[in-house]
Design a protein around this motif. Structure first.
Motif, mmCIF file in Angstrom:
data_model
loop_
_atom_site.group_PDB
_atom_site.id
_atom_site.type_symbol
_atom_site.label_atom_id
_atom_site.label_comp_id
_atom_site.label_asym_id
_atom_site.label_seq_id
_atom_site.Cartn_x
_atom_site.Cartn_y
_atom_site.Cartn_z
ATOM 1 N N SER A 120 0.840 -1.191 0.000
ATOM 2 C CA SER A 120 0.000 0.000 0.000
ATOM 3 C C SER A 120 0.878 1.244 0.000
ATOM 4 C CB SER A 120 -0.946 -0.002 1.201
ATOM 5 O OG SER A 120 -0.216 0.085 2.382
ATOM 6 N N GLY A 121 0.392 2.280 -0.672
ATOM 7 C CA GLY A 121 1.174 3.502 -0.752
ATOM 8 C C GLY A 121 2.009 3.582 -2.014
ATOM 9 N N ASN A 122 1.820 2.656 -2.943
ATOM 10 C CA ASN A 122 2.586 2.712 -4.185
ATOM 11 C C ASN A 122 1.776 3.279 -5.339
ATOM 12 O OD1 ASN A 122 5.479 1.670 -4.176
ATOM 13 N ND2 ASN A 122 4.417 0.281 -2.791
ATOM 14 N N GLY A 123 0.730 4.016 -5.005
ATOM 15 C CA GLY A 123 -0.041 4.687 -6.045
ATOM 16 C C GLY A 123 -1.354 4.003 -6.381
ATOM 17 N N GLN A 124 -1.635 2.871 -5.712
ATOM 18 C CA GLN A 124 -2.886 2.184 -6.042
ATOM 19 C C GLN A 124 -4.103 3.063 -5.742
ATOM 20 O OE1 GLN A 124 -0.468 1.055 -4.000
ATOM 21 N NE2 GLN A 124 -0.521 -1.172 -3.825
ATOM 22 N N SER A 125 -4.065 3.723 -4.569
ATOM 23 C CA SER A 125 -5.231 4.527 -4.180
ATOM 24 C C SER A 125 -5.470 5.627 -5.194
ATOM 25 C CB SER A 125 -5.017 5.157 -2.808
ATOM 26 O OG SER A 125 -4.726 4.158 -1.875
ATOM 27 N N GLU A 126 -4.402 6.314 -5.599
ATOM 28 C CA GLU A 126 -4.564 7.405 -6.560
ATOM 29 C C GLU A 126 -5.020 6.863 -7.909
ATOM 30 O OE1 GLU A 126 -2.014 7.113 -4.483
ATOM 31 O OE2 GLU A 126 -2.288 8.881 -3.216
ATOM 32 N N LEU A 178 -6.876 4.180 -8.408
ATOM 33 C CA LEU A 178 -8.295 3.885 -8.269
ATOM 34 C C LEU A 178 -9.126 5.164 -8.319
ATOM 35 C CD1 LEU A 178 -9.062 1.177 -5.598
ATOM 36 C CD2 LEU A 178 -8.887 1.025 -8.064
ATOM 37 N N GLU A 179 -8.686 6.161 -7.569
ATOM 38 C CA GLU A 179 -9.474 7.400 -7.498
ATOM 39 C C GLU A 179 -9.543 8.067 -8.861
ATOM 40 O OE1 GLU A 179 -8.292 10.023 -4.395
ATOM 41 O OE2 GLU A 179 -8.530 8.507 -2.833
ATOM 42 N N SER A 180 -8.486 7.967 -9.607
ATOM 43 C CA SER A 180 -8.497 8.624 -10.905
ATOM 44 C C SER A 180 -9.370 7.865 -11.885
ATOM 45 C CB SER A 180 -7.067 8.741 -11.432
ATOM 46 O OG SER A 180 -7.065 9.520 -12.589
ATOM 47 N N LEU A 219 -16.480 -2.957 -12.830
ATOM 48 C CA LEU A 219 -16.505 -2.831 -11.371
ATOM 49 C C LEU A 219 -15.076 -2.647 -10.875
ATOM 50 C CD1 LEU A 219 -18.187 -3.078 -8.719
ATOM 51 C CD2 LEU A 219 -17.532 -5.482 -8.693
ATOM 52 N N ILE A 220 -14.891 -1.609 -10.111
ATOM 53 C CA ILE A 220 -13.586 -1.356 -9.517
ATOM 54 C C ILE A 220 -13.722 -1.667 -8.038
ATOM 55 C CG2 ILE A 220 -11.772 0.354 -9.172
ATOM 56 C CD1 ILE A 220 -12.333 0.263 -12.038
ATOM 57 N N VAL A 221 -12.908 -2.540 -7.525
ATOM 58 C CA VAL A 221 -13.031 -2.932 -6.116
ATOM 59 C C VAL A 221 -11.707 -2.734 -5.403
ATOM 60 C CG1 VAL A 221 -13.955 -4.686 -4.593
ATOM 61 C CG2 VAL A 221 -14.402 -4.839 -7.018
ATOM 62 N N GLY A 222 -11.750 -1.982 -4.317
ATOM 63 C CA GLY A 222 -10.553 -1.814 -3.495
ATOM 64 C C GLY A 222 -10.721 -2.559 -2.192
ATOM 65 N N GLN A 223 -9.755 -3.308 -1.802
ATOM 66 C CA GLN A 223 -9.734 -4.031 -0.520
ATOM 67 C C GLN A 223 -11.113 -4.573 -0.134
ATOM 68 O OE1 GLN A 223 -6.689 -4.064 0.055
ATOM 69 N NE2 GLN A 223 -5.882 -2.096 -0.616
ATOM 70 N N PRO A 224 -11.656 -5.486 -0.911
ATOM 71 C CA PRO A 224 -13.060 -5.862 -0.673
ATOM 72 C C PRO A 224 -13.324 -6.532 0.664
ATOM 73 C CG PRO A 224 -12.051 -7.317 -2.290
ATOM 74 C CD PRO A 224 -11.070 -6.213 -2.040
ATOM 75 N N THR A 225 -12.317 -7.154 1.258
ATOM 76 C CA THR A 225 -12.623 -7.920 2.466
ATOM 77 C C THR A 225 -11.824 -7.478 3.669
ATOM 78 O OG1 THR A 225 -10.989 -9.557 1.779
ATOM 79 C CG2 THR A 225 -13.272 -9.974 1.158
ATOM 80 N N ARG A 226 -11.330 -6.260 3.619
ATOM 81 C CA ARG A 226 -10.528 -5.781 4.744
ATOM 82 C C ARG A 226 -11.336 -5.814 6.045
ATOM 83 N NH1 ARG A 226 -7.697 -0.065 4.131
ATOM 84 N NH2 ARG A 226 -6.141 -1.276 3.039
ATOM 85 N N LEU A 264 -9.480 -5.276 -9.523
ATOM 86 C CA LEU A 264 -9.439 -5.536 -8.086
ATOM 87 C C LEU A 264 -8.100 -5.064 -7.534
ATOM 88 C CD1 LEU A 264 -10.454 -7.281 -5.549
ATOM 89 C CD2 LEU A 264 -9.078 -9.098 -6.539
ATOM 90 N N VAL A 265 -8.172 -4.248 -6.511
ATOM 91 C CA VAL A 265 -6.938 -3.831 -5.857
ATOM 92 C C VAL A 265 -6.975 -4.347 -4.434
ATOM 93 C CG1 VAL A 265 -5.623 -1.892 -4.984
ATOM 94 C CG2 VAL A 265 -6.603 -1.781 -7.259
ATOM 95 N N SER A 266 -5.956 -5.059 -4.056
ATOM 96 C CA SER A 266 -5.942 -5.564 -2.682
ATOM 97 C C SER A 266 -4.502 -5.734 -2.243
ATOM 98 C CB SER A 266 -6.672 -6.913 -2.622
ATOM 99 O OG SER A 266 -6.570 -7.450 -1.327
#
Ligand SMILES: Nc1ncnc2c1ncn2[C@@H]1O[C@H](COP(=O)(O)OP(=O)(O)OP(=O)(O)O)[C@@H](O)[C@H]1O
Ligand SMILES: Nc1ncnc2c1ncn2[C@@H]1O[C@H](COP(=O)(O)OP(=O)(O)OP(=O)(O)O)[C@@H](O)[C@H]1O
Ligand SMILES: [Mg+2]
Ligand SMILES: [Mg+2]
Lengths: 529, 376, 322, 308
Positions: free
Chosen positions: A307-313, A315-317, A441-448, A474-476
């Motif tokens: 986490s922190g390698n740009g996945q969140s950005e 996804l958001e983009s 469908l874009i899914v981030g951390q679906p089962t956290r 899927l990003v996890s």
């Protein structure tokens, strides 16, 4: 009975085999009976696991032990002596430390400041900081827990933040360390590092209590495990004498399928295409550097990465929440303009649905009633009322449908969303996003942080969507999850896609190395035994 | 033990506020005692003055009209997470919109002049709130500072406009020309002689409609839903595809437009011209009204009535009891805000215990709910 | 503008920014600890009254100052009971305090002194006198710096110097002491503080006690230094301006000082520009000049300062059980 | 009983409301009678208060302030048997007496004294709220100063634009300090309660100030040069005595000027050392000149301007 606080944290010669003994603990929150007559004994020098469904009362029980909540009734013995733990300071003095599920860190403080907070030894902080720096170096060496003492919390990864929490406890001389779902946010590598630390602790005679939803972890490092269900203690088992299936059944009350069952993918035309995307974060730092990828109908593409390698950005983009610096996103043949702060609406209109990484922060308004969240993002759809008006009845009907289809509990669409457990909150988001039959469908951390019963359900839903011909990204950080769900794995490091792996053939070690920034060929070489 | 049972609903919304109000009056009574007057008599005078006869009741309603508008103005912005303390300034400049149109149309009929002036006031008041909204949305300027600043700027602007532009050369006082009958909002006394000479006018109907409007807007429209989402969780609203910046500007504009309605009540309903500082702090009272009414129109209605009654009852006190000054009235109002607004939690624990003790059903209910819930 | 005018403006700037600065620092302690405070106005007003009343009766500025601080403290604690212990709405509590102060000061003033809420004018012992700093004469020979020292730096009331000394003191307390560390933490994440074994409410009370004392000095400045005696509502909205300055300065002590100096400067300038005829524009309406500080504030805020994000836990009472 | 209603500033505004209050108190002390009074909190109460007192049988009802026109025009006809006296504005009704003061001529005299006293040739003016009434003060003051010294430099400031300007001694004091820094050495404060700040600032700086409305010479003896008297107290006193009885009540406009001692400059033991005999002679000449109509003092009200 000794209400007095002991002076030193270090317990002298152990008086009892049990580090912690809880007897007949009861705790109610208004109408909710969160802990019912709980008994629990934890042996010194062991790692003791606690498992249970969402809302079973695990966190509550540990918060009582840590003095954050006070039990309505029951007794607590520490090292064989009955104690009345009235607040956290008291627990700390008894050598009990806790790493909370939601970190208790001050985000704009440095690591060092967080460590000394509440444990300063003089009115000025300079000497404390100095001592803490030295002590941290020692602890770091001893447990191999490396963190930059001068980094500000909000700038470091969650894994690092968790280390800070552990350092906090150790700095205070904790003999018993409670960890509440510590791996929920960690990469496999980080989790492994954590477990090595925990084992070192155990070897030094310290006691660890570990709450987790991951049975793999229970099996891997605990000595014994207690199962909780609906506020009650079901059973305590010796880990070596049990197996995941038994624990799962005790937890959920039925048999659970612990692995994902899916057929081969059947990819069709490309539904999501990302070309040369460059994205910066709120501070203007470029986080996504020229990423291109595509997802076809009927396939699940997983993005693995620390986490922190740009996945969140990324996804958001892709989902329209964040402007891109350059590059294009094409959904279903339609190029999305992401400019303006309502890009998410245009993305949805193009047939894209988004399950965000952080449901409480983004995907839900926790102060709303459930039905209000069931339409979030789709509020302008004509089915929820014509013109400016909101058809509340229609929204509630829709919410009830979603609740039924995704088995959200309690099945009450008028309940405040904050009062649903984490797993059920996740189901509310999934139900909403999947329910509209999106193309992508874009899914981030679906089962956290979700319990295994719910994980099973969520995985099945995602696969069902794929089989219905949808494109799923899927990003996890959960490598297991990616490996079992994805048809193709892209590995992201430092804002770039550094490699692609086939889940069927690539080993966990190989992917793990790529996640650490080691190039694909080198990783393949190195991972070879 | 530490387990607490929530109070029954009626106790929460009726009993508790009444207890707090009683306490506020008790403390105020001590203040009245200080000037050597009988507090019981004072309470009697206040209640009689505010509700006991037509004129008094009319004044209560007239004040309440202003407070409803400013309370709603604050509440709409608050639902969107914005703390608009510029209601005073917005209402003040809205007077320009009201007077210009009313003067232009005062030879026609109020049926034409009133709606037209309402639009004028709403536009000007809305614009005055839109600027801070715009600055917040686009430039990140904290709306609290900008609205404070805009209150001051409004005061300067209005003095200039009234003295240098609107004041007829023949008038000495800083005020605009007087409206002819066609530009005035009809007084309720024209329809009900009950209200005596009190200035309550048709604006109160507008206020009641505004209550309904805000209720529908906030809870029954898509815009309201979006505003509330923004207010509760701005990340969620961005996630939902709402334009946060647009919502901020819309919320502020609606807020300012509502505050601007004070100008209709004052300029066209009471003064019949634009005078300096006609808002007289209503904007600030509106903050208290909205907070006490928990930003809900029904709560705002009652809170506005309470404050209207305090204003008018306080007046009565000043007339009837010579020792009572206008500052004492302010003290009493402050105590009411303090005890009913900020210290509302004072009696809650005691009350909860009392209910636990005296109501076995209550106890049983708590237990049964908990088991039901944990077994679901 | 000649040099003398510039000196005069700078001199006035210090004088005018002092109460803002004291109030701003007062608010800083409270808000950094997570208690929003729009009640600075009321506290200052109460303090101004108490200081002048006591100074008038006992003929002592020191007793006056103490009384001002004590009354401001009492007011703050009342607000604290509502907002911290009873977990009431912090804004309502502050609004109530402001109204209470506005009403009570005049009411008590009238009851005690019979001058319509004003306190009697103060004699020389009842009021702070300007202090001449040393070396004024020695430095007078130096061009520019000499007059600057003599006219601008020297010759202010003691409270002015206290206010400016409080800036580094506050910085030190906030960023170099245990107390400051905990105080900042409690405004950002009270739960973290609680789990570290520190009482959130106690920290918040300690913070607002400082707020009360500083607001007390600010209030006393109005009535027994800058003015001589209390007049109705003499703080005239400065509490709100101080609050704006605090936000403007993003809750930091040194920027707070510069912001208050800026506001003070604009005020001083405004006073001197009133009757001036500007080149090209001719005579500017006095209202435009009076609104100038506020307009400039808005422009600066929009143009240069950007987003101000306050302490995260600000405005919310701490409830342990969610 | 007679009644008096104070304007928004409140009865202790150190300005005309307080003067009205003093007049009523003096009447009370003298006759032992009782009177009613009321302080407005907002404009909407004007009619309320008038009706209230009128229906209680108060007679006469005296009002201070320039904002009474609308209310009085509405209420006076309803109570034909009640006599109303309004100060500072003109209401044309058969049962209303309107009292106006010649603020400009009184200010002319103190302006002349200021110019005579000034050593720098710069005199200042600090007004309260920026309204025509205060401009009238200023204009008279300016004419008076110019009369004595055609080269005199005038500085004109106002405390504010809202009613709070009547009660802001801090800002007023700063304005005075700014003027003093600019070389002004005599300042006329026509600013109600704010004026106290001007007087204080002048005293602190060792300069001269001029008080307003009532005699403020005693506040800082040796520094307050004189005060421009506006005898609202006398007007109220007289009204209480005369207006209650239709026999002595004189409806219509009454202008009180230098001749009737409605306005004047104050000379007493606190300032007699400041005003030399020559100054006194000269100012008294000017006074007689105005009374005799030989000297024309521009009245701001006539054209809303002050052509100097
Ligand atoms: N602060 C609180 N206020 C009210 N109810 C609470 C509170 N904390 C917990 N509960 C209730 O107690 C129950 C147990 O909660 P707890 O947090 O202990 O569950 P958990 O086992 O940790 O769940 P998870 O696996 O999701 O973390 C919940 O179902 C909830 O209803
Ligand atoms: N105000 C509340 N009243 C009642 N129950 C609550 C309340 N807030 C939270 N809970 C319950 O407390 C439990 C724990 O809440 P928490 O926020 O820790 O969610 P969680 O399930 O632990 O989330 P995660 O999935 O991230 O672990 C949940 O079961 C939730 O139902
Ligand atoms: Mg938990
Ligand atoms: Mg959980």
């Amino acid at each position: 009975m000794n209400p007095q606080r002991p002076k030193t944290a270090a317990a002298p010669a152990p008086a009892s085999r049990w580090a912690i003994e809880l007897e007949k603990i009861n705790k109610r929150f208004g109408a909710v009976h969160a802990n019912k007559d709980i008994d629990l004994k934890v042996e010194r020098g062991t790692i003791h696991g606690i498992v249970g469904e969402n809302g079973a009362g695990k966190s509550t029980l540990m918060s009582i032990l840590y003095g954050f909540y006070t039990a309505d009734s029951g007794t607590i013995k520490v090292d064989g002596t009955e104690r009345h733990i009235t607040d956290s300071r008291h627990a700390l003095a008894l050598g009990i430390g806790m790493v909370h599920q939601h970190f208790m860190l001050v985000e704009n403080f440095t690591v060092l400041e967080n460590v000394v907070l509440g444990a300063e030894d003089s009115a000025l902080i300079a000497p404390s900081l100095k001592r803490a720096r030295a002590e941290l170096e020692r602890i770091e060496d001893e447990y191999n827990l490396v963190v930059d003492p001068d980094a500000v919390i909000e700038d470091i990864s969650v894994g690092q933040q968790q280390r800070v929490e552990i350092l906090k406890a150790l700095y205070r001389g904790a003999q018993t360390l409670i960890l509440d779902e510590p791996t929920g946010v960690l990469t496999p590598k980080e989790a492994d590092d954590l477990f090595r630390v925990l084992e070192t602790l155990r070897d030094q005679g310290k006691t660890v209590i570990l709450i987790t939803h991951k049975l793999r972890e229970i099996m891997a490092i605990t000595d014994s495990v207690s199962v909780m269900r609906q506020g009650e203690m079901v059973k305590t088992l010796t880990t070596s004498e049990t197996n995941p299936e038994e624990i799962a059944e005790l937890m959920v009350g039925r048999r659970v399928l612990l692995r994902v069952d899916k057929g081969p993918a059947n990819p069709g035309k490309t539904l999501l295409e990302v070309k040369n995307l460059v994205v910066a974060d709120d501070l203007g730092v470029v986080r996504v550097k020229d990423v291109s990828l595509s997802v076809r109908a009927g396939e699940i593409v997983g993005i693995a990465g620390v986490s922190g390698n740009g996945q969140s950005e990324l996804l958001e983009s892709v989902t329209g929440m964040r402007d891109q610096r350059s590059g294009t996103v094409v959904v279903n043949g339609r190029e999305l303009s992401l400019k303006g702060d309502d890009g998410a609406a245009r993305a949805r209109a193009a047939g894209l649905a988004h399950v965000p990484e952080d449901r409480q922060h983004m995907g839900l308004v926790t102060t709303f009633e459930e039905w209000e969240n069931a339409i979030l993002g789709y509020q302008d759809a004509p089915e929820y009322g014509g013109g400016p008006f909101l058809d509340i009845e229609a929204a509630r009907r829709k919410a009830a449908e979603q609740i039924k289809r995704f088995d959200v509990r309690p099945a009450n669409n008028r309940l405040k969303t904050a009062n649903f457990s984490g797993g059920n909150q996740q189901k509310i988001v999934l139900a909403r996003e999947m329910g509209r039959d999106p193309d992508v469908l874009i899914v981030g951390q679906p089962t956290r942080g979700v319990d295994i019963g719910a994980i099973e359900f969520i995985h099945n839903q995602i696969i069902a969507m794929r089989d219905a011909g949808k494109a799923i990204l899927l990003v996890s950080v959960e490598l297991d999850e990616i490996r079992s769900l994805a048809d193709r794995i892209l590995v992201m490091f430092d804002g770039q896609i550094v490699g692609e792996a086939d889940p069927a053939t690539a080993s966990e070690g190989e992917i793990g190395l790529m996640m650490a920034g080691i190039s694909q060929s080198a990783a393949a070489l190195e991972a070879r035994p | 033990m530490s387990a607490r049972t929530p109070l029954p609903r009626w106790a929460d919304i009726v009993l508790l506020p009444l207890l707090n109000l009683a306490l506020a009056f008790l403390v105020s009574g001590l203040v009245v005692l200080m000037v050597g007057e009988n507090p019981l008599h004072a309470v009697q005078v206040i209640i009689y003055g505010a509700f006991g006869y037509g004129d008094g009741f009319g004044y209560t309603l007239y004040y309440a009209t202003n407070f409803i508008f400013t309370g709603l103005a604050f509440a709409v912005a608050a639902h969107a997470g914005l703390f608009n303390i510029g209601g005073d300034g917005q209402a003040y400049v809205a007077g320009l919109g009201a007077i210009v149109i009313a003067l232009a149309l005062d030879q026609t009929h109020w049926l034409l002049a009133m709606p037209a002036a309402m639009i004028g006031a709403a536009l000007v008041g809305g614009f005055w709130a839109f600027i801070p909204g715009y600055l917040q949305a686009k430039r990140g300027s904290h709306v609290v500072i900008t609205t404070i600043m805009f209150n001051f700027i409004a005061a300067a602007l209005m003095v200039y406009m009234i003295n240098r532009v609107l004041k007829p050369a023949t008038t000495m006082a800083p005020e605009s020309a007087t409206l002819a009958v066609g530009g005035r909002v009809p007084q309720l006394r024209q329809f009900f002689s009950f209200f005596g000479y009190s200035p309550v006018n048709l604006s109160i109907v507008v206020a009641l409609l505004a209550l309904v409007f805000v209720y529908v807007l906030v809870w029954h429209t898509k815009l309201g839903y979006a505003l509330r989402t923004l207010g509760q969780n701005p990340s969620a609203s961005r996630y939902a595809g709402m334009s946060n910046s647009r919502l901020i500007m819309i919320a502020m504009t609606i807020s300012g437009a509502l505050a601007g309605m004070v100008a209709i009540n004052e300029v066209m309903g009471v003064q019949n011209r634009l005078v300096l500082d006609f808002v007289a702090g209503s904007g600030f009272v509106g903050i208290a009204v909205a907070l006490m009414g928990r930003n809900h129109p029904v709560g705002i209605l009652f809170a506005a009535l309470l404050f209207g009654a305090l204003y008018q009852g306080g007046q009565e006190l000043q007339f009837v009891i010579p020792g009572v000054t206008r500052e004492m009235i302010v003290v009493i109002q402050a105590l009411v805000i303090l005890f009913t607004g900020a210290m509302e939690g004072l009696f809650r624990p005691a009350l909860e215990r009392t209910f636990m003790l005296f109501s076995p059903e209550q106890k049983a209910r708590a237990v049964s709910v908990s088991t039901a819930e944990s077994e679901s | 503008m000649d040099f003398q005018v510039i000196l005069s403006i700078l001199d006035a700037t210090l004088r005018l920014s002092t109460p803002l600065l004291l109030a701003c620092l007062a608010g800083l302690y409270s808000e950094r600890a997570g208690v929003f405070d729009i009640g600075l106005e009321g506290k200052m007003l109460a303090a101004a009254f108490a200081a002048a009343a006591v100074a008038a009766v006992y003929g002592s500025m020191w007793l006056g100052l103490l009384a001002g601080m004590a009354v401001s403290l009492g007011t703050t604690l009342l607000q604290g009971v509502a907002a911290i212990t009873l977990r009431g709405n912090q804004l309502i509590a502050a609004v109530a305090i402001n109204m209470l102060a506005a009403g009570l000061t005049t009411f008590l003033g009238q009851t005690w002194f019979g001058q319509g809420g004003r306190t009697p004018a103060l004699g020389p012992n009842g009021r702070f006198a300007p202090i001449e700093l040393p070396f004024v004469a020695e430095l007078s020979g130096i061009p520019i710096l000499g007059p600057l020292y003599a006219e601008v730096i020297s010759g202010h009331y003691l409270l002015v110097y206290i206010a400016f000394i409080m800036v580094p003191v506050t910085w030190f307390v906030l960023f170099r002491t245990r107390f400051g560390l905990r105080l900042r933490a409690v405004g950002e994440n009270p739960k973290a503080v609680d789990t570290a074994g520190i009482s959130v409410n106690r920290m918040r009370y300690q913070a607002i006690i400082i707020t009360g004392l500083l607001a007390g000095i600010a209030g006393a400045y109005f009535s027994i230094a800058q003015g001589s005696g209390f007049g109705n509502n003499m703080t005239a909205g400065k509490g709100y301006i101080a609050l704006a300055a605090l936000i403007f300065a993003k809750w930091k002590p040194v920027p707070a000082m510069f912001t208050c100096l800026l506001f003070g400067f604009l005020d001083a300038l405004q006073i001197r520009l009133q009757s001036a005829r500007l080149p090209l524009i001719g005579e500017v309406p006095v209202q435009a000049i009076q609104a100038l500080p506020y307009i400039l504030t808005v422009i600066l805020l929009a143009g240069f300062i950007g987003k101000a994000v306050g302490p995260k836990a600000g405005g919310v009472p701490y409830v342990k059980e969610r | 009983d007679p009644a008096v209603i104070y304007d928004l500033g409140g009865k202790f505004d150190k300005s005309f409301n307080e003067a009205a209050y003093n007049g009523a108190e003096a009447w009370k002390a003298e006759t032992g009678g009782n009177y009613l009074d009321f302080e407005l909190q907002n404009d909407a109460q004007r009619e309320q208060a008038l009706r209230r007192f009128a229906s209680q049988g108060a007679n006469p009802i005296v009002m201070a302030g320039f904002s009474w026109n609308a209310a009085l025009e509405a209420v006076a006809p309803e109570f034909a048997d009640t006599n109303f006296v309004v100060i500072d504005t003109v209401v044309d009704q058969p049962n209303v007496q309107s009292i106006m003061f010649d603020e400009h001529t009184g200010s002319f005299l103190v302006g002349a004294l200021a110019a005579m006293k000034s050593e720098t040739g710069r005199v200042g003016f600090v007004g309260g709220m920026d309204v025509p009434l205060i401009h009238r003060f200023y204009c008279g003051y300016a004419y008076g100063a110019r009369q004595v010294n055609p080269d005199v430099e005038l500085t004109e400031n106002y405390t504010g634009t809202t009613p709070a300007a009547w009660n802001d001694p801090v800002t007023a004091g700063e304005l005075a300090k700014a003027q003093i820094d600019n070389g002004v050495d005599v300042i006329f404060a026509a600013a109600g309660g704010s004026g106290l700040g001007v007087l204080q600032a002048a005293a602190d700086a060792g300069k001269f100030s001029i008080g307003v409305d009532s005699n403020q010479n005693y506040l800082h003896p040796g520094s307050v040069l004189t005060s421009m008297l506006k005898r609202v107290d006398n007007a109220v006193h007289t009204a209480f005595n005369e207006a209650g009885d239709d026999a002595t009540f004189k409806p219509g406009r009454i202008d009180l000027g230098l001749a009737d001692e409605g306005v004047d400059y104050a000379l007493d033991e606190h300032n007699q050392d400041l005003i030399t005999d020559e100054m006194q002679v000269q100012v008294d000449e000017l006074k007689q000149g105005i009374i005799a109509g030989e000297i024309e003092v521009h009245d701001y009200y006539t054209d809303n301007a002050c052509p100097l």
